[in-house]
Design an enzyme around this catalytic site. Structure first.
Site, PDB file in Angstrom:
ATOM      1  N   ASN A  74       0.878  -1.173   0.000  1.00 38.12           N
ATOM      2  CA  ASN A  74       0.000   0.000   0.000  1.00 38.12           C
ATOM      3  C   ASN A  74       0.916   1.223   0.000  1.00 38.12           C
ATOM      4  OD1 ASN A  74      -1.896   2.010   0.450  1.00 38.12           O
ATOM      5  ND2 ASN A  74      -2.975   0.902   2.064  1.00 38.12           N
TER       6      ASN A  74
ATOM      7  N   LYS B  55       3.377   0.998   3.111  1.00 38.40           N
ATOM      8  CA  LYS B  55       2.937   0.019   4.100  1.00 38.40           C
ATOM      9  C   LYS B  55       2.963  -1.359   3.448  1.00 38.40           C
ATOM     10  CE  LYS B  55      -0.969   2.129   5.144  1.00 38.40           C
ATOM     11  NZ  LYS B  55      -2.258   2.417   5.827  1.00 38.40           N
TER      12      LYS B  55
ATOM     13  N   ARG C 237      -3.126  -1.773  -3.373  1.00 36.32           N
ATOM     14  CA  ARG C 237      -4.224  -0.816  -3.322  1.00 36.32           C
ATOM     15  C   ARG C 237      -4.029   0.208  -4.431  1.00 36.32           C
ATOM     16  NH1 ARG C 237      -4.305   4.398   0.194  1.00 36.32           N
ATOM     17  NH2 ARG C 237      -6.417   5.178  -0.096  1.00 36.32           N
TER      18      ARG C 237
ATOM     19  N   HIS D  57     -12.115   5.231  -0.463  1.00 32.36           N
ATOM     20  CA  HIS D  57     -11.916   4.524   0.818  1.00 32.36           C
ATOM     21  C   HIS D  57     -12.713   3.221   0.858  1.00 32.36           C
ATOM     22  CE1 HIS D  57     -10.901   8.720   2.556  1.00 32.36           C
ATOM     23  NE2 HIS D  57      -9.775   8.050   2.371  1.00 32.36           N
TER      24      HIS D  57
ATOM     25  N   LEU E  83     -11.952   8.732   9.015  1.00 34.75           N
ATOM     26  CA  LEU E  83     -11.422  10.051   9.346  1.00 34.75           C
ATOM     27  C   LEU E  83      -9.922   9.954   9.556  1.00 34.75           C
ATOM     28  CD1 LEU E  83     -14.177  11.079  11.936  1.00 34.75           C
ATOM     29  CD2 LEU E  83     -14.159  11.474   9.459  1.00 34.75           C
TER      30      LEU E  83
ATOM     31  N   ARG F 141      -6.727  18.676   1.737  1.00 36.35           N
ATOM     32  CA  ARG F 141      -7.692  18.762   0.630  1.00 36.35           C
ATOM     33  C   ARG F 141      -8.953  19.491   1.077  1.00 36.35           C
ATOM     34  NH1 ARG F 141      -7.899  12.560  -0.820  1.00 36.35           N
ATOM     35  NH2 ARG F 141      -6.414  12.344   0.910  1.00 36.35           N
TER      36      ARG F 141
ATOM     37  N   MET G 120      -4.204  16.514  12.945  1.00 35.00           N
ATOM     38  CA  MET G 120      -5.192  16.750  13.989  1.00 35.00           C
ATOM     39  C   MET G 120      -4.558  16.783  15.375  1.00 35.00           C
ATOM     40  SD  MET G 120      -8.286  17.395  14.885  1.00 35.00           S
ATOM     41  CE  MET G 120      -9.176  17.197  13.336  1.00 35.00           C
ATOM     42  N   ARG G 121      -3.502  16.020  15.603  1.00 38.44           N
ATOM     43  CA  ARG G 121      -2.848  16.024  16.911  1.00 38.44           C
ATOM     44  C   ARG G 121      -2.260  17.395  17.219  1.00 38.44           C
ATOM     45  NH1 ARG G 121       0.569  10.769  15.368  1.00 38.44           N
ATOM     46  NH2 ARG G 121       0.622  12.064  13.484  1.00 38.44           N
TER      47      ARG G 121
ATOM     48  N   GLY H 288      -7.186   6.995  11.259  1.00 39.42           N
ATOM     49  CA  GLY H 288      -6.318   7.588  12.264  1.00 39.42           C
ATOM     50  C   GLY H 288      -6.990   8.511  13.249  1.00 39.42           C
TER      51      GLY H 288
ATOM     52  N   GLU I 129      -7.307  -2.187   5.642  1.00 37.34           N
ATOM     53  CA  GLU I 129      -7.377  -2.272   4.183  1.00 37.34           C
ATOM     54  C   GLU I 129      -6.498  -3.400   3.647  1.00 37.34           C
ATOM     55  OE1 GLU I 129      -7.914   2.493   3.212  1.00 37.34           O
ATOM     56  OE2 GLU I 129      -5.950   1.693   3.756  1.00 37.34           O
TER      57      GLU I 129
END
Length: 398
Positions: free
Chosen positions: A8, A15, A93, A181, A209, A241, A284-285, A328, A379
């Site tokens: 991936n 990954k 993927r 997704h 998300l 995005r 986000m963190r 995540g 996935e």
């Protein structure tokens, strides 16, 4: 023992997983890892099936400047790890399957050519998805490769959910709502059937998300509507995005600002979303740790859009039995989940704050009319299943 390799690949990371193929075509995870920070702080790490770290190696940017260089090093390491054994197949993927691919397919020249033509529809993902396919074809020419598509799970949408209000000729050319997704949502449907079979048969909104973000309406485990459309820009705001955008904005950027296609692509894909709103970070963190007004605005906007899209998807299904948080941010941000669930109380969702803080599987309260779950996505497992099934279908009869 036969092994499957799953790849991936992203813009700066790869990954990977190796699965042992057991009797009855049961898949057993043997190794999982990633090569991340490619071109900046390259780092190869891997864990065995017991979660023990078996590789943890850092490189300089010059040693691993590109995804191609990382794949060369990864291939050498995997061959050594497997004692010289080659995988029986490699699954990949691929983000965009376009109008031609509704199911996983084995790789050949015609498939690669069609997928290359879709690069403009997924410029952040498609080139990096295709690169390892080419490299593995060169290094392992006799090993079958299978491509699995993020769009495939959504291909059964009703016609009204599949179209834009554009002339028929454009629809026939492939200008339609694909959704993305899909491998993640397919796994969620598979997992729900195991852990919450009654809910799995009902009306569920799954929220993927992460750096990429979307939501999918599922009825009886099948996608009936999605927030993403022709490209992976639509719907929810993402790390960099835009999410949903009035197309008139693009006309304005062309006509009034004089921007060309490359500049607009960079703006919409790389400079917008949480990064553009906050001016602080795309992560986000970082935003949750910041007191900057822009960071607060970005989180507020993200929550607002998630709740709005869940409401729209519930309307499309004429009801809602449950929501699932995954990927995540969905799996790891208890604060964001709490805010979303609070905003959905009018639908009958009652949160369990303690369960949410612990990241239990069920984070709604007992008796809540709408259930809320946290389900880690996988996935790569779906890719492995599809790859093995395709490999078996390719085998000569008898």
């Amino acid at each position: 023992m036969d092994h499957l390799l799953v790849v991936n690949a992203g813009s700066s990371s790869i990954k990977f997983r190796i699965y042992a193929v057991l009797p009855g075509d049961r898949l057993d995870l043997d190794l999982k890892g990633a090569f991340d920070g490619i071109g900046s702080h390259p780092h190869l790490f891997a864990d065995d099936d017991h979660g023990r770290r078996v590789e943890d190696d850092a490189f300089t940017a010059g040693q691993v400047p590109t995804v191609a260089a990382a794949l060369d090093r990864l291939d050498d390491w995997l061959v050594e790890r497997l004692g010289g054994e080659r995988p029986v197949a490699v699954g990949h993927r691929v983000v965009h399957g376009g109008p031609d691919f509704a199911n996983p397919v084995p790789v050949d020249d015609a498939v690669i050519a069609k997928l290359e033509a879709l690069v403009p529809l997924a410029p952040l993902h498609q080139p990096n998805n295709l690169l390892p396919i080419r490299i593995i074809r060169d290094r392992l020419p006799g090993v079958p490769q299978v491509v699995c598509f993020d769009t495939a799970f959504h291909r059964g949408h009703p016609d009204v959910a599949d179209r834009f209000a554009l002339p028929e000729a454009l629809y026939q050319e492939g200008v339609r709502r694909y959704g993305f997704h899909g491998l993640s949502y397919e796994f969620i449907a598979h997992r729900l059937a195991e852990i919450a079979p009654d809910l799995a048969k009902g009306r569920v909104v799954a929220c993927h998300l992460g750096a990429g973000a979307s939501a999918c309406a599922m009825v009886d485990g099948r996608s009936v509507e999605s927030t993403m459309g022709f490209t992976a820009l639509d719907g929810l705001p993402m790390a960099t995005r835009t999410g949903q955008l009035d197309p008139g904005v693009v006309l304005y950027l062309v006509q009034a600002k004089g921007l060309g296609a490359a500049a607009i692509e960079r703006l919409l894909y790389r400079e917008s979303g949480l990064l553009g709103l906050s001016g602080v970070s795309a992560d986000m963190r970082d935003l949750e740790a910041s007191r900057e007004p822009g960071a607060v605005l970005a989180i507020d906007y993200f929550v607002h859009r998630i709740v709005r899209e869940i409401g729209a998807l519930a309307a499309a299904m004429q009801g809602l039995d449950g929501i699932v948080f995954t990927a995540g941010i969905g799996e790891n941000s208890a604060a964001l989940r709490a805010r979303v669930m609070e905003r959905l109380a009018w639908l009958g969702l009652v949160a369990d704050p303690a369960a949410n803080a612990r990241r239990d599987t069920v984070v709604s309260a007992a008796g809540s009319r709408v259930q809320a779950l946290v389900v880690p996505t996988d996935e790569e497992f779906m890719i492995a299943r599809h790859t093995l099934a395709t490999l078996r279908a390719m085998a000569p009869a008898g």
